[in-house]
Design an enzyme around this catalytic site. Structure first.
Site, PDB file in Angstrom:
ATOM      1  N   LYS C 116       0.827  -1.213   0.000  1.00  0.00           N
ATOM      2  CA  LYS C 116       0.000   0.000   0.000  1.00  0.00           C
ATOM      3  C   LYS C 116       0.854   1.253   0.000  1.00  0.00           C
ATOM      4  CE  LYS C 116      -3.411  -2.883   0.302  1.00  0.00           C
ATOM      5  NZ  LYS C 116      -3.924  -3.464  -0.919  1.00  0.00           N
ATOM      6  N   GLU C 201      -2.416   5.735   8.330  1.00  0.00           N
ATOM      7  CA  GLU C 201      -3.158   6.571   7.395  1.00  0.00           C
ATOM      8  C   GLU C 201      -4.081   7.476   8.201  1.00  0.00           C
ATOM      9  OE1 GLU C 201      -4.815   4.721   3.572  1.00  0.00           O
ATOM     10  OE2 GLU C 201      -6.581   5.047   4.820  1.00  0.00           O
ATOM     11  N   HIS C 236     -14.315  -2.006   9.637  1.00  0.00           N
ATOM     12  CA  HIS C 236     -13.698  -1.843   8.318  1.00  0.00           C
ATOM     13  C   HIS C 236     -14.020  -2.975   7.363  1.00  0.00           C
ATOM     14  CE1 HIS C 236     -11.709   1.630   9.898  1.00  0.00           C
ATOM     15  NE2 HIS C 236     -11.382   0.901  10.944  1.00  0.00           N
ATOM     16  N   ARG C 295      -7.663  -7.237  -8.082  1.00  0.00           N
ATOM     17  CA  ARG C 295      -8.352  -8.526  -8.202  1.00  0.00           C
ATOM     18  C   ARG C 295      -9.837  -8.271  -8.390  1.00  0.00           C
ATOM     19  NH1 ARG C 295     -11.057  -7.764  -3.500  1.00  0.00           N
ATOM     20  NH2 ARG C 295      -9.846  -6.969  -1.757  1.00  0.00           N
TER      21      ARG C 295
END
Lengths: 165, 504, 504, 165
Positions: C116, C201, C236, C295
């Site tokens: 990421k 983040e 999440h 994906r």
């Protein structure tokens, strides 16, 4: 355990070696066989190929519906097969044909009567089920005998309706 | 304006209508026979009332009781579905007389179209071509029919005046066999519709059965939603339908021409709500009016799939006095839809009906697949009602995609407990003639065979032998097992009681 | 060119991919763990091979064995699905090294987007705005992360570098609680992806999670299929998705702008095949790149529903070297689609996972409903794999129709044997905020409650009392019964044996 | 047969008159009650209104999931209720809390140890199931006692993991 299995009139010698090996006419297959959810639906892996079949049991035969085709099967074990071969081909064909109800229903009409001579394909009885009238026909010529039901009567599946001698 | 709807039907179509009502925020009232206490339509409705014993005559045909329940429960409208009271003008009238809305056409339109003879005369007068037959004349005697038959010419069809769904219909090839066939047609018609009247119609050979879906509101708007191809039939019962018709294909001019004729036929009886005009189309693309079905049609979902119009919701809106939500210009057929009727009947035994309890069920799902059904694991398929247990509808961008999708959906579909005609549909999907779209109304009976058609799959007798032998082998093994299990039970019955309670 | 595909996955997505292959006329190879011998993907595939014991590490993560099976069975391509090996560049490379096709992006693109940190740096360099965080830097130690955290500012998110699906993700509100949360995030990431690396983040509050579906072929064509709204999450994990996003609504300019940025992000790593770019969109319609999923996405069916594009078939076509079957101009979003993820978890007990055998199952069907699932009656939900048992997707002409349809579909859906989160989805459908489209990523956890939300239905405690009392009453009655039945058995065990044989 | 049924802490007097009549707090309802397909799913018609519920049985309670809401129910018959009223409100709350596994899974971590003082809401154990790590928390303050499992151990549903005294 060895079996002689007849599929649509062809004989196969099937030897079940153990849980995962089956020999058919001398060719050995690795199999994995399971009943699905305890139903008469079976999953079979044969050398990795995946098949699924319904297997219906009737009086003496098995019906195998697999890959969109129906196969009629008779399975006898080796010992029984030897006995049958020695003493001729099993039970003698009975002279009497019993017309049985293929499904529950209402008897709409019986266009024949006791003692009447009939030909192959003649309508013996009209049975209503699921809003359709189904004509039950004679599988061979003969004489109607022992009509056991009446017009307007509700019958069960497999109930004997009449005989042809 | 009504907000509660009574659904005077059972099975998949009752469920279908319930869904539309629910999605419109309407309350629903189900009615049921003693055989249907656990049926899905009873379980899904807001309210449910018993009609009587299983036979239709004592339950789903009890119009008096149904209207009484509607009034008692405060339902403002009745949807009849198809079959049962679906095309009974007297019922529609009785509903209106009680101040309730009838979700369907006016009684006068049902009556005009319901008597097939009157229907043919009416549309002929409106300039719509009809198949030659004993039009205009209802209630002819056997003697009269036998006299007229040679004038029409053989082969011909005996059809129930009040009919539909192939019931009370017989193909006649010569005068000799006609009396017996008339008798059995009348008997079946009497039993199915309570009306033994029949009429004659020329049997157009090599023809296609193509029908047009109509929607009409109370404000004079009449539109058509294109055609459905319904030629694949057995004993005059539809087995598979598709939209569009591969015969019409992209002949948009023909499509619009038939569509306009259908609209004209509907207008000729001031039709309101959803209806279907059936045509026979011959090899030269000549088309003849066959009959109008003044109700929701079994195969309506394929039209929904290709047009995006929810026909049942539209029916309800129309009955509420709304204008159609779409105009003729909005109607576009996109992609391709196929419906297979999954019936409880054994394709390997002359399609004999099959009854019993469904012990196991796996529905096909995934992209482009719709199943309309009223059954579930544990539900009993009884001999009292018709054999349709589900409609499998697929949608694809092209006909080829739809066929491939139907093929995989049929393969996924598992129904245990009754025999079904799924293998028939599988063979049909494998048939080259079907794939090429080369078939007519006689294809299934004359040129299709469970043994020889659809040779795309190669036979696997060795595999069948392994299945059969392993099942037989396990049965022998299990017999021993059962005795052992039983011995445990007998030695400690308390254990069983506790176990059952735990696993209930 | 390959004609046989190995599907390196299980559950609903393996079935989904199988269906696409079958509809394209491809042969299929399934792989399975010991827990999945009876699973639908094994039963539906042309071939099936055992990988090993139930735990993923010993079965579905055994890339070596999977490639070996592909070669042995003659499969020319491998589709990884999502999860398991779905985003493993090393696996994709190993597949290519063996001369097989990988149905997914190039290993370099997976690697670039899979880390990421690298992903964020790459797209930032391409001029795409990113959420502030520890971008560009993989593999930071806890000490380093604790040092950087205050610079980013709290609240922030700890996220697994190799992550997805909310696993290895933790919300951090202050420096104090951070060490423990880092530890548990790393532990979960290690267990889920075999990689304990995490990054930080900024947590954008009041934001929406909106993602863009991308398709790219080997010939340089990159298109987007519009957005999906995925803000409804818990821990999440996405619970419900819809397309289009009610937040974007008919702001076609914003849709195209985000879409173009997504296309640019894909191009920045020379992306090929299907992929998804996730964005955070704040109240002022500013959007930030979050990550790219290289994906097939769980929620791909809603995009299929509104665009008519079969994403899995398109993936296979792309892997066969074809050009995309559509251009950007062909893509139109019509109608509205919603997906509810049906998980085996108890919404009344803190969403604890629930395992067990499914003893009874009724799927919702009918117009506009699609179910993607790998389960059936008799299937065992094991603790080894994730809790998604089915995806319920509905399509309607409008968002309102879709919501009403989802409501009725949830009501019809019966799953017995495990607890599911269906009641949660029902409450959500009843919630006024959901209906109004007023929610962000924190809605479910902060402003939604199983007890108080969705007050549209009035409580019916008297009815519950009747149910409970009748069940308790019947239990008492039945105890007596069981004993009686058992007495019959004990007196004649042969009867039981015969009965079992008859009813087998 | 008369029962006292407690739903979410409200008591209802339910009198089952016969197969089709039930009196709840003095109001008589016409009911039709069936188990569907032999499953713990029940269909109930009450004065024509159609309801369907899942009824789950736990140790002493029933859980009724109907119309999208879950109701916790306790049913005692009248005689038992009288006895309980006479002798106080049932079994005394045991001093010990047994932490049981809510599902089968793998023990990932046990952040507490025997004898440790803990507060309400403290994490006692982390159990992995279905690829999610689930934190099992203390329902009240107390002292950890008898930790019966180890990290890395697979546990069954309802297995006792540890106690809080």
């Amino acid at each position: 355990m060895k079996y002689i299995t007849t599929i649509n009139e062809h004989e196969y010698l099937v030897d079940i070696l153990d849980d995962h090996r089956v020999v058919v006419n001398g060719v050995c297959y690795v199999v994995d066989f399971e009943s699905v959810s305890g139903q008469p639906v079976f999953s079979l892996l044969v050398d990795g190929k995946s098949y699924e079949a319904y297997v219906y049991e009737s009086d003496s035969d098995l019906e195998v519906l697999v890959n969109g085709a129906l196969y009629t099967a008779a399975v006898v074990d080796e010992r029984e097969h030897r006995l049958r071969s020695a003493f001729g081909s099993g039970p003698v064909q009975s002279g009497e044909f019993y017309l049985k109800a293929p499904m529950p229903g209402l008897v709409i009409d019986i266009p024949v009567e006791d003692g009447q001579k009939i030909g192959e394909g003649d309508v013996l009885l009209i049975l209503e089920s699921m809003k359709m009238q189904n004509e039950l026909k004679a599988p061979r010529a003969g004489v109607v005998s022992r009509v056991r039901v009446k017009v307007g009567e509700n019958v069960e599946r497999r109930q004997t309706l009449l005989s042809v001698i | 304006m009504f907000n509660k709807v009574l659904i005077a039907n059972r099975g998949e179509i009752a469920v279908r209508i319930l869904r539309a009502c629910r999605e419109l925020g309407m309350e629903t009232v189900a009615v049921y026979s003693e055989a249907d206490r656990q049926a899905l339509h009873v379980r899904l409705a807001d309210e449910a009332y018993l009609l009587g014993p299983a036979p239709s005559r004592e339950s789903y045909l009890r119009s008096d009781k149904i209207i009484e329940i509607a009034k008692k429960s405060g339902a403002g409208a009745i949807h009849p579905g198809y079959g049962f009271l679906g095309e009974r003008a007297d019922f529609a009238q009785a509903v209106l007389d009680e101040g309730l809305a009838f979700i369907g056409p006016k009684p006068s339109a049902i009556a005009a179209m319901g008597d097939k003879g009157v229907a043919r005369a009416t549309v002929a007068a409106a300039g719509v071509p009809v198949v030659p037959g004993t039009e205009g004349e209802g209630g002819l005697s056997n003697d009269e029919l036998l006299k007229i038959a040679p004038e029409i010419g053989f082969p011909l069809l005996v059809k129930a005046t009040a009919g539909g769904g192939g019931k009370g219909m017989r193909e006649v090839h010569n005068l000799q066999e006609m009396p017996l066939l008339l008798q059995s047609a009348r008997r079946e018609a009497e039993s199915a519709f309570g009306d033994g009247n029949v009429y004659l119609e020329k049997l157009v050979e090599g023809a296609r059965h193509i029908e047009i879906q109509i929607l009409a509101d109370e404000h004079g708007n009449v539109i058509h939603l294109g055609e459905r191809e319904c030629s694949l039939q057995r004993r005059h019962q539809k087995l598979l339908e598709e939209a569009p018709s591969p015969f019409i294909g992209d002949d948009e001019e023909l499509r619009q021409r038939i569509g306009q004729v259908a609209v004209r036929a509907a207008q000729s009886v001031s039709y309101v709500n959803a209806g279907t005009i059936e045509f026979l189309v011959d090899r030269d693309k000549n088309f003849f009016f066959l009959e109008m079905n003044t109700r929701l049609q079994v195969e309506h979902p394929i039209t929904e799939a290709v047009t995006g119009v929810d026909i049942v919701k539209e029916q309800i809106r129309i009955a509420r006095g709304r204008t159609l939500s779409i105009t003729q210009e909005d109607v576009q057929m996109n992609g391709w839809a196929i419906e297979c009727r999954v019936n409880a009947e054994d394709p390997y035994n002359n399609f004999m009906p099959s009854t019993g309890r469904i012990t196991h069920l796996i529905l096909p799902t995934g992209p482009g697949v719709r199943v309309d059904t009223g059954v579930f694991p544990g539900f009993e398929i009884s001999p009292y009602y018709d054999s349709l247990i589900s409609k499998l509808i697929v949608f694809g961008q092209t006909r080829a995609e739809a066929i491939l999708r139907m093929r995989r959906a049929l393969e996924e579909y598992k129904i245990v407990g009754v025999r079904t005609n799924i293998p028939f549909h599988q063979k049909l999907m494998d048939s080259h003639r079907f794939m090429a779209g080369q078939f007519d109304t006689q294809f299934v009976e004359k040129r299709f065979d469970m043994e020889t058609s659809g040779q795309a799959r190669k036979p696997i007798p060795e595999i069948a032998a392994i299945f059969a032998t392993l099942v037989a082998h396990e049965n022998t093994e299990r017999s021993t097992h059962v005795i052992q299990r039983n011995e445990r039970d007998t030695s400690n019955w308390k254990w069983l009681g506790r176990w059952e309670r735990l696993h209930r």
